[in-house]
Design an enzyme around this catalytic site. Structure first.
Site, PDB file in Angstrom:
ATOM      1  N   GLU A  91       0.829  -1.207   0.000  1.00  0.00           N
ATOM      2  CA  GLU A  91       0.000   0.000   0.000  1.00  0.00           C
ATOM      3  C   GLU A  91       0.861   1.254   0.000  1.00  0.00           C
ATOM      4  O   GLU A  91       1.944   1.273   0.577  1.00  0.00           O
ATOM      5  CB  GLU A  91      -0.873   0.053   1.259  1.00  0.00           C
ATOM      6  CG  GLU A  91      -1.970  -0.961   1.315  1.00  0.00           C
ATOM      7  CD  GLU A  91      -2.766  -0.840   2.614  1.00  0.00           C
ATOM      8  OE1 GLU A  91      -2.623   0.180   3.315  1.00  0.00           O
ATOM      9  OE2 GLU A  91      -3.520  -1.763   2.913  1.00  0.00           O
ATOM     10  N   CYS A 340      -3.614   1.657   8.179  1.00  0.00           N
ATOM     11  CA  CYS A 340      -2.466   1.124   7.451  1.00  0.00           C
ATOM     12  C   CYS A 340      -2.559  -0.397   7.362  1.00  0.00           C
ATOM     13  O   CYS A 340      -2.692  -1.085   8.365  1.00  0.00           O
ATOM     14  CB  CYS A 340      -1.181   1.536   8.171  1.00  0.00           C
ATOM     15  SG  CYS A 340       0.305   0.969   7.354  1.00  0.00           S
TER      16      CYS A 340
END
Length: 361
Positions: A91, A340
């Site tokens: 990511e 996250c």
């Protein structure tokens, strides 16, 4: 798999072109194409010979990442899911701040730190990213703006994505040097922040490097008992050892440290913990800064919940009254997979479900 051309530092690029029988200035030309004109193929480097382009194609790729998913938030935050050459997923997040465009990069596939509140650690570390794979995240985010004709440039970097940066120390340092290079993206070192969960020996090493990159420490608790219960890294590097390293860093660099503190309801967010934190910071108060972080709930960690605003405010007020510099972090991307590691984790779940459905329709 061929490495990314972004893995090469400028000096290494010069050495490579000399090995190919070319003049050293060709390295400057290649870097200008990569970082100023931001081309996506070697064929676009029109002032290079066909022979040199063929050698570049034979040995390197420009972009090692494949874009899988892009999520755009109402507040301008953009979350990217990239696929690496080996099929693994990472990511990257773009945040539009008042001071410019900030990108949060990932440094590892998965994470072994094992913080009990974090989505990143749901998948154990599978490998480190190399320098080129970290640089490529910045380049692809910049491409997002270039393709839209928006005259905006990535100006800040936070190394706070999936993984522990200091567990991938050399690649992260090389990333800093590449992205900071005047001939490259020229992002100032003081516009870059690296966050560690507390690898004390690496904090000391980082102090000795002499780089101007900002240091943040994921603290999240003011005492060993509580910190060890939510961050297993504290068992290896308890607060005494961690703060000895932090004090060494401050003495060596004369630079401040940001402490990240995630607010977990009725776990670490009481006034008692705030007072403990002020005591912990008393010797370095002038060069410390506390970032209070609202918790993004993770379904796999449902033992935790977000602290109510009144508890956050009471914690904040306690720190301020004791003279501690602090702020409550502005949230970004709350309407997308904000925590996250969440986008990656959710995508991997969906991919597994599709695979099972295909086998057992």
């Amino acid at each position: 798999m061929k490495p990314s051309i972004h893995s090469l530092a400028h000096q290494t690029m010069q050495e490579w072109v000399l090995e190919q029988g070319e003049k050293k200035f060709r390295a400057d030309q290649i870097w200008e194409w990569l970082y100023r004109k931001r081309v996506q193929s070697f064929e676009e480097m029109t002032n290079l010979s066909k022979d040199l382009i063929a050698k570049l194609n034979d040995q390197f790729v420009v972009n090692p990442l494949k874009q899988r998913i892009v999520q755009e938030s109402a507040d301008g935050t953009v979350k990217y899911l990239f696929e690496l050459p080996d099929g693994m997923l990472i990511e990257t997040v773009l945040m539009c701040q008042h001071y410019g465009l900030s990108v949060c990069v990932t440094t590892q596939v998965g994470c072994n730190i094992g913080c009990t509140f974090c989505a990143s650690g749901l998948i154990k570390k599978q490998r480190d990213l190399n320098n080129g794979e970290i640089v490529a995240q910045i380049m692809l985010v910049q491409k997002y703006f270039d393709e839209r004709g928006q005259d905006e440039r990535v100006s800040h970097i936070v190394v706070m994505g999936i993984g522990e940066p200091f567990d991938n120390y050399n690649n992260v340092l090389n990333f800093f040097r590449t992205i900071n290079d005047d001939k490259g993206m020229a992002i100032g070192a003081r516009h870059i922040t690296v966050s560690t969960s507390g690898l004390a020996h690496k904090i000391r090493d980082f102090a000795d490097e002499g780089v101007q990159v900002n240091l943040a420490v994921s603290l999240h608790a003011p005492n060993n008992e509580l910190r060890s219960s939510i961050m297993k890294i504290n068992r290896a590097f308890p607060i005494e050892k961690l703060f000895a390293a932090i004090e060494y860093y401050i003495e060596t660099t004369n630079r401040g440290v940001t402490f990240e503190y995630i607010m977990l309801n009725e776990v670490n967010d009481g006034v008692e913990q705030a007072l403990e934190l002020t005591e912990l910071l008393k010797n370095i108060k002038k060069l410390s800064y506390v970032n209070l972080i609202p918790y993004n709930p993770v379904s796999e960690h449902d033992q935790y919940s977000r602290s109510p605003k009144e508890r956050v405010l009471a914690f904040y007020d306690t720190l301020k009254k004791k003279g501690v510099n602090c702020v409550v972090r502005q949230e970004h991307g709350t309407d997308i997979d904000a925590a996250c590691g969440q986008l990656r984790s959710n995508t991997m779940k969906r991919d597994r479900q599709k695979a099972v459905s295909a086998v057992n329709p």
